[in-house]
Motif scaffolding. Structure first.
Motif, short mmCIF file in Angstrom:
data_model
loop_
_atom_site.label_atom_id
_atom_site.label_comp_id
_atom_site.label_asym_id
_atom_site.label_seq_id
_atom_site.Cartn_x
_atom_site.Cartn_y
_atom_site.Cartn_z
N ASN A 124 0.81 -1.22 0.00
CA ASN A 124 0.00 0.00 0.00
C ASN A 124 0.84 1.27 0.00
O ASN A 124 0.29 2.37 -0.03
CB ASN A 124 -0.93 0.02 1.22
N TYR A 125 2.15 1.13 0.04
CA TYR A 125 3.05 2.29 0.13
C TYR A 125 3.91 2.41 -1.11
O TYR A 125 4.24 1.41 -1.76
CB TYR A 125 3.96 2.16 1.36
N LYS A 126 4.30 3.64 -1.41
CA LYS A 126 5.23 3.91 -2.50
C LYS A 126 6.62 4.03 -1.86
O LYS A 126 6.81 4.77 -0.91
CB LYS A 126 4.87 5.21 -3.21
N PHE A 127 7.59 3.29 -2.39
CA PHE A 127 8.94 3.32 -1.86
C PHE A 127 9.70 4.54 -2.34
O PHE A 127 9.59 4.93 -3.50
CB PHE A 127 9.71 2.06 -2.27
N LEU A 128 10.49 5.12 -1.45
CA LEU A 128 11.39 6.22 -1.78
C LEU A 128 12.80 5.81 -1.38
O LEU A 128 12.98 4.93 -0.54
CB LEU A 128 11.00 7.49 -1.02
N ASP A 129 13.80 6.47 -1.96
CA ASP A 129 15.17 6.21 -1.55
C ASP A 129 15.35 6.66 -0.11
O ASP A 129 14.88 7.72 0.29
CB ASP A 129 16.17 6.97 -2.44
N ALA A 130 16.04 5.85 0.66
CA ALA A 130 16.31 6.17 2.06
C ALA A 130 17.32 7.31 2.14
O ALA A 130 18.21 7.41 1.28
CB ALA A 130 16.85 4.95 2.79
N PRO A 131 17.21 8.17 3.16
CA PRO A 131 18.22 9.22 3.34
C PRO A 131 19.59 8.57 3.56
O PRO A 131 19.75 7.74 4.45
CB PRO A 131 17.76 9.95 4.61
N ILE A 132 20.54 8.92 2.74
CA ILE A 132 21.86 8.26 2.73
C ILE A 132 22.54 8.27 4.10
O ILE A 132 23.20 7.31 4.47
CB ILE A 132 22.77 8.84 1.62
N ASP A 133 22.33 9.32 4.88
CA ASP A 133 22.98 9.39 6.19
C ASP A 133 22.26 8.55 7.24
O ASP A 133 22.74 8.43 8.37
CB ASP A 133 23.07 10.85 6.66
N GLU A 134 21.15 7.92 6.89
CA GLU A 134 20.41 7.07 7.82
C GLU A 134 20.49 5.59 7.48
O GLU A 134 19.95 4.75 8.18
CB GLU A 134 18.93 7.48 7.86
N VAL A 135 21.14 5.25 6.38
CA VAL A 135 21.21 3.85 5.93
C VAL A 135 22.20 3.06 6.78
O VAL A 135 23.35 3.46 6.93
CB VAL A 135 21.58 3.78 4.43
N HIS A 136 21.71 1.93 7.31
CA HIS A 136 22.53 1.05 8.15
C HIS A 136 22.48 -0.39 7.64
O HIS A 136 22.46 -1.32 8.44
CB HIS A 136 22.04 1.11 9.59
N VAL A 137 22.44 -0.56 6.32
CA VAL A 137 22.35 -1.89 5.74
C VAL A 137 23.60 -2.17 4.93
O VAL A 137 23.91 -1.43 4.01
CB VAL A 137 21.10 -2.02 4.84
#
Length: 89
Positions: free
Chosen positions: A14-27
């Protein structure tokens, strides 16, 4: 760390994906591989946090596969790797 709303895995579509904020990515690649192994070999679940058009969301689910661009969960639902913020298990 971003606070994310916990939703049911069935609601992901039900959601549209957006790019994660680069400074918050922990993967990292190792976390993705670990989540797949955990799901396939031990049938255990992971918490996946991802960015949507309605803010960060989190689900608890089994990771089935990971490709170059997507993480796949139950029912063939694909989450773009670019939207991932974190995976915890």
């Amino acid at each position: 760390m971003i606070k994310a709303e916990l939703i049911e895995k069935e609601e992901v579509q039900n959601y549209k994906f957006l790019d994660a904020p680069i400074d918050e990515v922990h993967v990292q690649k190792e976390k993705l591989i670990g989540a797949v192994r955990l799901g396939n070999e031990f049938k255990s679940k992971a918490y996946i946090t991802f960015q949507t058009d309605q803010g960060p969301k989190k689900i608890e689910t089994t990771v089935w596969t990971v490709t170059e661009k997507y993480l796949q969960i139950k029912n063939g639902i694909l989450i773009p790797l670019t939207s991932l913020i974190d995976i915890q298990y």
